[in-house]
Design a protein around this motif. Structure first.
Motif, PDB file in Angstrom:
ATOM      1  N   PHE A   1       0.845  -1.191   0.000  1.00 11.76           N
ATOM      2  CA  PHE A   1       0.000   0.000   0.000  1.00 11.76           C
ATOM      3  C   PHE A   1       0.878   1.238   0.000  1.00 11.76           C
ATOM      4  N   PRO A   2       0.498   2.272  -0.809  1.00 17.05           N
ATOM      5  CA  PRO A   2      -0.564   2.257  -1.813  1.00 17.05           C
ATOM      6  C   PRO A   2      -0.124   1.523  -3.074  1.00 17.05           C
ATOM      7  N   SER A   3      -1.082   1.286  -3.944  1.00 13.80           N
ATOM      8  CA  SER A   3      -0.839   0.638  -5.222  1.00 13.80           C
ATOM      9  C   SER A   3      -2.093   0.822  -6.061  1.00 13.80           C
ATOM     10  N   PRO A   4      -1.970   0.973  -7.386  1.00  7.77           N
ATOM     11  CA  PRO A   4      -3.158   1.190  -8.224  1.00  7.77           C
ATOM     12  C   PRO A   4      -3.881  -0.120  -8.530  1.00  7.77           C
ATOM     13  N   GLN A   5      -4.170  -0.903  -7.499  1.00  8.98           N
ATOM     14  CA  GLN A   5      -4.913  -2.150  -7.628  1.00  8.98           C
ATOM     15  C   GLN A   5      -6.213  -2.023  -6.861  1.00  8.98           C
ATOM     16  N   GLY A   6      -7.186  -2.861  -7.195  1.00  6.06           N
ATOM     17  CA  GLY A   6      -8.542  -2.669  -6.702  1.00  6.06           C
ATOM     18  C   GLY A   6      -8.675  -2.508  -5.206  1.00  6.06           C
ATOM     19  N   SER A   7      -8.185  -3.485  -4.439  1.00  7.11           N
ATOM     20  CA  SER A   7      -8.344  -3.417  -2.985  1.00  7.11           C
ATOM     21  C   SER A   7      -7.626  -2.216  -2.404  1.00  7.11           C
ATOM     22  N   GLN A   8      -6.433  -1.923  -2.928  1.00  9.94           N
ATOM     23  CA  GLN A   8      -5.655  -0.792  -2.420  1.00  9.94           C
ATOM     24  C   GLN A   8      -6.336   0.541  -2.732  1.00  9.94           C
ATOM     25  N   VAL A   9      -6.883   0.671  -3.942  1.00  4.93           N
ATOM     26  CA  VAL A   9      -7.604   1.892  -4.304  1.00  4.93           C
ATOM     27  C   VAL A   9      -8.832   2.058  -3.416  1.00  4.93           C
ATOM     28  N   TYR A  10      -9.506   0.958  -3.136  1.00  2.00           N
ATOM     29  CA  TYR A  10     -10.683   0.958  -2.267  1.00  2.00           C
ATOM     30  C   TYR A  10     -10.327   1.438  -0.860  1.00  2.00           C
ATOM     31  N   VAL A  11      -9.286   0.869  -0.278  1.00  2.00           N
ATOM     32  CA  VAL A  11      -8.886   1.252   1.075  1.00  2.00           C
ATOM     33  C   VAL A  11      -8.419   2.704   1.104  1.00  2.00           C
ATOM     34  N   ARG A  12      -7.694   3.111   0.094  1.00  4.60           N
ATOM     35  CA  ARG A  12      -7.197   4.491   0.043  1.00  4.60           C
ATOM     36  C   ARG A  12      -8.350   5.493   0.031  1.00  4.60           C
ATOM     37  N   GLY A  13      -9.348   5.258  -0.826  1.00  2.00           N
ATOM     38  CA  GLY A  13     -10.484   6.169  -0.892  1.00  2.00           C
ATOM     39  C   GLY A  13     -11.269   6.200   0.401  1.00  2.00           C
ATOM     40  N   MET A  14     -11.462   5.033   1.002  1.00  4.59           N
ATOM     41  CA  MET A  14     -12.184   4.939   2.263  1.00  4.59           C
ATOM     42  C   MET A  14     -11.450   5.670   3.376  1.00  4.59           C
ATOM     43  N   ALA A  15     -10.139   5.450   3.466  1.00  4.40           N
ATOM     44  CA  ALA A  15      -9.349   6.079   4.526  1.00  4.40           C
ATOM     45  C   ALA A  15      -9.397   7.604   4.424  1.00  4.40           C
ATOM     46  N   ARG A  16      -9.263   8.121   3.214  1.00 10.37           N
ATOM     47  CA  ARG A  16      -9.321   9.574   3.025  1.00 10.37           C
ATOM     48  C   ARG A  16     -10.679  10.129   3.439  1.00 10.37           C
ATOM     49  N   ALA A  17     -11.749   9.458   2.996  1.00 13.61           N
ATOM     50  CA  ALA A  17     -13.091   9.971   3.265  1.00 13.61           C
ATOM     51  C   ALA A  17     -13.412   9.962   4.756  1.00 13.61           C
ATOM     52  N   LEU A  18     -13.034   8.887   5.448  1.00 10.77           N
ATOM     53  CA  LEU A  18     -13.289   8.819   6.888  1.00 10.77           C
ATOM     54  C   LEU A  18     -12.467   9.851   7.650  1.00 10.77           C
ATOM     55  N   ALA A  19     -11.230  10.054   7.218  1.00 12.88           N
ATOM     56  CA  ALA A  19     -10.389  11.056   7.866  1.00 12.88           C
ATOM     57  C   ALA A  19     -10.959  12.457   7.671  1.00 12.88           C
ATOM     58  N   ARG A  20     -11.516  12.708   6.501  1.00 13.44           N
ATOM     59  CA  ARG A  20     -12.100  14.023   6.228  1.00 13.44           C
ATOM     60  C   ARG A  20     -13.345  14.285   7.075  1.00 13.44           C
ATOM     61  N   ARG A  21     -13.938  13.234   7.623  1.00 11.33           N
ATOM     62  CA  ARG A  21     -15.068  13.401   8.531  1.00 11.33           C
ATOM     63  C   ARG A  21     -14.611  13.594   9.976  1.00 11.33           C
ATOM     64  N   GLY A  22     -13.316  13.697  10.190  1.00 12.87           N
ATOM     65  CA  GLY A  22     -12.798  14.007  11.507  1.00 12.87           C
ATOM     66  C   GLY A  22     -12.307  12.829  12.308  1.00 12.87           C
ATOM     67  N   HIS A  23     -12.337  11.624  11.746  1.00 10.39           N
ATOM     68  CA  HIS A  23     -11.858  10.447  12.464  1.00 10.39           C
ATOM     69  C   HIS A  23     -10.346  10.302  12.316  1.00 10.39           C
ATOM     70  N   ARG A  24      -9.740   9.667  13.296  1.00  9.16           N
ATOM     71  CA  ARG A  24      -8.347   9.273  13.164  1.00  9.16           C
ATOM     72  C   ARG A  24      -8.321   7.935  12.437  1.00  9.16           C
ATOM     73  N   VAL A  25      -7.650   7.886  11.305  1.00  4.56           N
ATOM     74  CA  VAL A  25      -7.609   6.669  10.489  1.00  4.56           C
ATOM     75  C   VAL A  25      -6.167   6.209  10.360  1.00  4.56           C
ATOM     76  N   THR A  26      -5.949   4.940  10.656  1.00  8.24           N
ATOM     77  CA  THR A  26      -4.635   4.330  10.516  1.00  8.24           C
ATOM     78  C   THR A  26      -4.740   3.155   9.556  1.00  8.24           C
TER      79      THR A  26
END
Length: 387
Positions: free
Chosen positions: A28-53
């Motif tokens: 991670f990261p990598s332009p592969q399906g699962s990695q792209v999925y986790v990356r987008g999710m992590a960014r979105a949750l962090a933007r809502r104010g959560h601490r994401v690891t």
């Protein structure tokens, strides 16, 4: 956090931002399906104010985003494999991931694929952190594709089925990434299942200057080249279309497909997201030949978001504008669908615009993050913050 560390009360957990651990047993990261999925999710949750690891393997391609933190396993000298599937090093990395998770704690662990839920369950012995399992696939449909030989593949099928009946049950809640996977997970013994489809970040599919390619039309496949992707069907279809070019993009080696000798083809090995985006922008249509997909083909959203009508095997098709469904394992039908759309450029472009508009307006990660947050808080309330 030790096993005896105090656990926040449910009300306290429900009223504050969460520490969400994305357990990802892959590079991670990598332009592969699962990695792209986790990356987008992590960014979105962090933007809502959560601490994401994001807890992941030591290596990846490019830099992670600043919105979330990344905790990695120790590097293994000389090991930089990006491919999915088993090898002799990954069990060591998974054990190291479990150790990292045990020290990390968090309010909730969102574990992806199959190795990460096992690692999270081992860590939970110490942390008591609840686990949400994300079903990207089933091992019964995928594990045997990494092996050769009838006997070995048969054993792999049985092992895969055993994993299907065991690993998802380790979690406190299962997350299906499309509605069709909900009954599958219930049949595997998951008592609590919620469907939350993946999303897309409009920034990732913003317009760009197309890459320079010879005169088209061009059909693009962007993703990993593993056997379960059924790329032999795509290759068979392209042999029937000598005037149409195939553009294949992956962060992994494409040598096997390059050696097939297709006369009009480009094979690009890159992990650079910007380069991938410019190559997608240069294509006419996309193809997705994968016949069995319990999860969600993340590349489908990327293709549609870039305005590419996508010729999709029915096993991977989803009810979205721009998806052109063709029968599984049918190279002739795939070739006919490609021919129909590349021969009608105005209609093709109109379908692409409709697909892009729908994905950007209806499939945003910002909206999906709200749904995920609701799942996490419900799990914490049900488990009293304890796995």
């Amino acid at each position: 956090m030790s096993a005896s560390a105090p656990i926040p009360s449910p009300s306290a957990v429900l009223d504050r931002p969460l520490h969400i651990v994305q357990a990802a047993a892959f590079p991670f990261p990598s332009p592969q399906g699962s990695q792209v999925y986790v990356r987008g999710m992590a960014r979105a949750l962090a933007r809502r104010g959560h601490r994401v690891t994001v807890a992941c393997y030591a290596h990846g391609v490019g830099e992670a985003d600043p919105e979330y933190e990344v905790i990695r396993t120790p590097p293994v000298p000389g090991y930089d494999n990006l491919r999915a599937g088993p090898d002799f090093v990954k069990p060591l990395l998974d054990a190291a991931l479990a150790w990292k998770l045990a020290k990390l704690g968090g309010d909730i662990v969102h574990a992806h694929n199959y190795e990460a839920p096992i690692a999270a369950a081992l860590a939970r012995i110490r942390t008591r952190t609840p686990i949400v399992y994300c079903a990207h696939n089933t091992m019964g449909e995928e594990l045997h594709t990494y092996f050769q030989g009838r006997l070995v593949r048969g054993v792999a099928r049985r092992v895969g089925r055993a994993l299907d009946l065991t690993v998802p049950r380790l979690a406190d809640h299962a997350l299906a990434i499309h509605d069709g996977a909900v009954p599958v997970l219930r049949e595997l013994g998951c008592a609590h299942v919620t469907a939350v489809p993946p999303g897309i970040d409009p920034h990732d599919v913003r317009p760009c200057v197309p890459a320079a390619l010879p005169e088209g039309p061009w059909v693009v496949y962007a993703g990993n080249p593993d056997a379960y992707q059924d790329l032999d069907v795509l290759m068979d279809a392209m042999w029937r279309l000598p005037d149409v070019g195939l553009l294949m993009i992956s962060a992994s080696s494409l040598d096997h497909w390059r050696r097939q000798g297709l006369p009009k083809a480009r094979f690009v090995e890159t992990g650079n997201f910007e380069e991938v985006r410019s190559l997608l922008a240069a294509a006419t249509v996309a193809a997705l030949p994968r016949t069995v997909c319990t999860g969600y083909p993340i590349k489908l959203l990327n293709n549609l978001g870039m305005g590419l009508p996508t010729m999709t095997a029915e096993g991977s098709a989803r009810p979205l504008p721009g998806v052109v469904s063709v029968p599984n394992h049918d190279a002739e039908a795939l070739a006919n669908a490609i021919r129909f759309w590349v021969d009608r450029p105005e209609q093709c472009q109109a379908l692409g615009r409709k697909a892009r508009e729908h994905v950007i307006s209806q499939c945003s990660w910002a909206a999906r993050a709200v749904e995920l947050e609701s799942v996490y808080r419900a799990v914490l309330a049900r488990t009293d913050g304890m796995g």
